[in-house]
Design an enzyme around this catalytic site. Structure first.
Site, mmCIF file in Angstrom:
data_model
loop_
_atom_site.group_PDB
_atom_site.id
_atom_site.type_symbol
_atom_site.label_atom_id
_atom_site.label_comp_id
_atom_site.label_asym_id
_atom_site.label_seq_id
_atom_site.Cartn_x
_atom_site.Cartn_y
_atom_site.Cartn_z
ATOM 1 C CB SER A 102 -0.942 0.126 0.965
ATOM 2 O OG SER A 102 -1.662 0.697 0.950
ATOM 3 C CG ASP A 218 -6.411 -3.249 -3.549
ATOM 4 O OD1 ASP A 218 -7.285 -2.773 -3.458
ATOM 5 O OD2 ASP A 218 -4.918 -3.530 -3.600
ATOM 6 C CG HIS A 246 -5.549 -2.460 0.369
ATOM 7 N ND1 HIS A 246 -5.187 -1.851 -1.191
ATOM 8 C CD2 HIS A 246 -5.074 -1.763 1.150
ATOM 9 C CE1 HIS A 246 -3.655 -1.842 -1.363
ATOM 10 N NE2 HIS A 246 -4.175 -1.333 0.467
#
Length: 270
Positions: A102, A218, A246
């Site tokens: 991320s 995602d 995610h």
């Protein structure tokens, strides 16, 4: 030490004097694990031990989170990358493997670009190059995260992280939903740092062997960013986890961890 025990932090100082808390566990060559936006090192609690068969692990509470200092912003992914180097210097580590997910993947990009000699191998997960070339989340996702009710936001974020089946089998608590101790100014600074990241023009300068990973479902960081990153980083390898959201690194823990361990320990091609 189990994943549920809190490792005692040690501390380094950034170039600007900010205190940086870090946690170094296990034996062997170091693997730096970089967490997502507005999260401390507990982001990695669910999978950290999986790497200790081949690496020690080094996590940080990025400035603004955990036990690190929380100066006023602005922050940037380049500054976060320099903070990682400050911790490596404090430990006398000349180079390390780096795995960022991320916003941690954006920091990892900046680290490999700004300090190429410090990164042995690079793993980028559920991340994007940022800037105008990135594929952004859609408006419905942005609206779900901007609701005035914090409980509704937490529910929306949980659904973006994990599939309903995973949530049913693993009712929490979840470690990837943000550091509750962060002050508001640090949350804003993390958001701005992530939003302003744009590595597109610099990605071809990455020299470390690179593996790019992404969940196929995602919506927080769309998977179309995987081929974009791979197209810009010389020799990058990729893997998509169909159906994962995610937090693929937890939901696809066995497969994802195995892929990363194999990548880190494979002979380097000439």
């Amino acid at each position: 030490m189990t994943a549920h025990e809190r490792p005692a932090p040690a501390f380094a100082r950034a170039q600007d004097g900010t205190v940086l808390a870090y946690q170094h566990r296990g034996q062997g060559p170091p693997l730096v694990l970089l967490a997502g936006q507005a999260n401390d090192h507990h982001w990695w609690d669910g999978v950290r031990e999986d790497f200790h068969t081949v690496r020690s692990t080094l996590t940080l509470d990025m400035r603004g989170t955990g036990d690190s200092g929380k100066p006023q912003g602005p922050y940037s992914t380049g500054q976060f990358a320099d903070d990682v180097v400050a911790v490596l210097d404090a430990l006398g580590i000349t180079h390390a493997d780096v795995y960022g997910t991320s916003m941690g993947g954006r920091i990892a990009q900046s680290l490999a670009i700004r300090h190429p000699g410090r990164v042995r191998r690079l793993v980028l997960g559920c991340t994007s190059p940022g800037g105008p070339h990135a594929v952004e989340r859609d408006a419905s996702v942005r609206r779900s995260l901007a609701q005035p009710d914090p409980r509704a936001v937490r529910r929306a974020l949980t659904d973006l992280m994990y599939t309903p089946a995973w949530q049913a089998a693993h009712p929490g608590p979840y470690r990837t939903l943000g550091d509750p101790r962060m002050p508001a100014h640090a949350r804003r600074a993390h958001l701005l740092a992530s939003n302003e990241h744009d590595a597109w023009d610099h990605l071809p300068r990455i020299t470390a062997p690179t593996l790019v990973l992404h969940g196929g479902e995602d919506r927080l960081t769309p998977p179309d960013n995987l081929p974009l990153l791979a197209s810009r980083i010389p020799g990058a390898r990729t893997h998509l986890f169909p159906g994962a959201r995610h937090a693929y690194f937890e939901e696809c823990r066995e497969e994802a961890g195995g892929l990363v361990r194999a990548f880190l320990t494979a002979p380097r091609q000439q």
